[in-house]
Design a protein around this motif. Sequence first.
Motif, mmCIF file in Angstrom:
data_model
loop_
_atom_site.group_PDB
_atom_site.id
_atom_site.type_symbol
_atom_site.label_atom_id
_atom_site.label_comp_id
_atom_site.label_asym_id
_atom_site.label_seq_id
_atom_site.Cartn_x
_atom_site.Cartn_y
_atom_site.Cartn_z
ATOM 1 N N ASN A 181 5.959 3.135 -7.977
ATOM 2 C CA ASN A 181 4.976 2.207 -8.539
ATOM 3 C C ASN A 181 5.528 0.786 -8.608
ATOM 4 O O ASN A 181 4.806 -0.183 -8.375
ATOM 5 N N TYR A 182 6.814 0.655 -8.904
ATOM 6 C CA TYR A 182 7.444 -0.663 -8.961
ATOM 7 C C TYR A 182 7.433 -1.335 -7.591
ATOM 8 O O TYR A 182 7.139 -2.526 -7.462
ATOM 9 N N LYS A 215 5.336 -0.742 -5.148
ATOM 10 C CA LYS A 215 3.956 -1.111 -4.829
ATOM 11 C C LYS A 215 3.554 -2.405 -5.522
ATOM 12 O O LYS A 215 2.886 -3.250 -4.936
ATOM 13 N N ARG A 216 3.968 -2.571 -6.782
ATOM 14 C CA ARG A 216 3.653 -3.808 -7.500
ATOM 15 C C ARG A 216 4.336 -5.004 -6.861
ATOM 16 O O ARG A 216 3.756 -6.080 -6.757
ATOM 17 N N CYS A 217 5.576 -4.836 -6.423
ATOM 18 C CA CYS A 217 6.288 -5.945 -5.775
ATOM 19 C C CYS A 217 5.644 -6.330 -4.468
ATOM 20 O O CYS A 217 5.547 -7.511 -4.141
ATOM 21 N N THR A 233 2.437 -6.029 -3.672
ATOM 22 C CA THR A 233 1.168 -6.728 -3.908
ATOM 23 C C THR A 233 1.429 -8.147 -4.388
ATOM 24 O O THR A 233 0.668 -9.054 -4.049
ATOM 25 N N ARG A 234 2.475 -8.355 -5.165
ATOM 26 C CA ARG A 234 2.814 -9.710 -5.601
ATOM 27 C C ARG A 234 3.249 -10.566 -4.417
ATOM 28 O O ARG A 234 2.934 -11.741 -4.338
#
Length: 73
Positions: free
Chosen positions: A61-62, A64-66, A68-69
């Motif tokens: 999940n981390y 994936k967040r990076c 998208t950022r």
Amino acid sequence: MLQRLLTFFERYSFGVCTYLGERFNISISKIRLFFIYTSFLSVGFPLIVYFFAGIVLDLRNYIKRCRTRASDF
């Protein structure tokens, strides 16, 4: 110390059963019971697997967040 342990469980390990249930289309309660019963029968080995899966899911999940950022720029 106990509060830190409970916070760790709430953040990292409780998403494992939900993820596995959605992924394999199995009831979440059946997966939880499986982990509980096998933990008693095999002296806690499934708990190690459960914690490892929780950490892997959190890292996933981390990442994936990076991504998208990074694509927002």
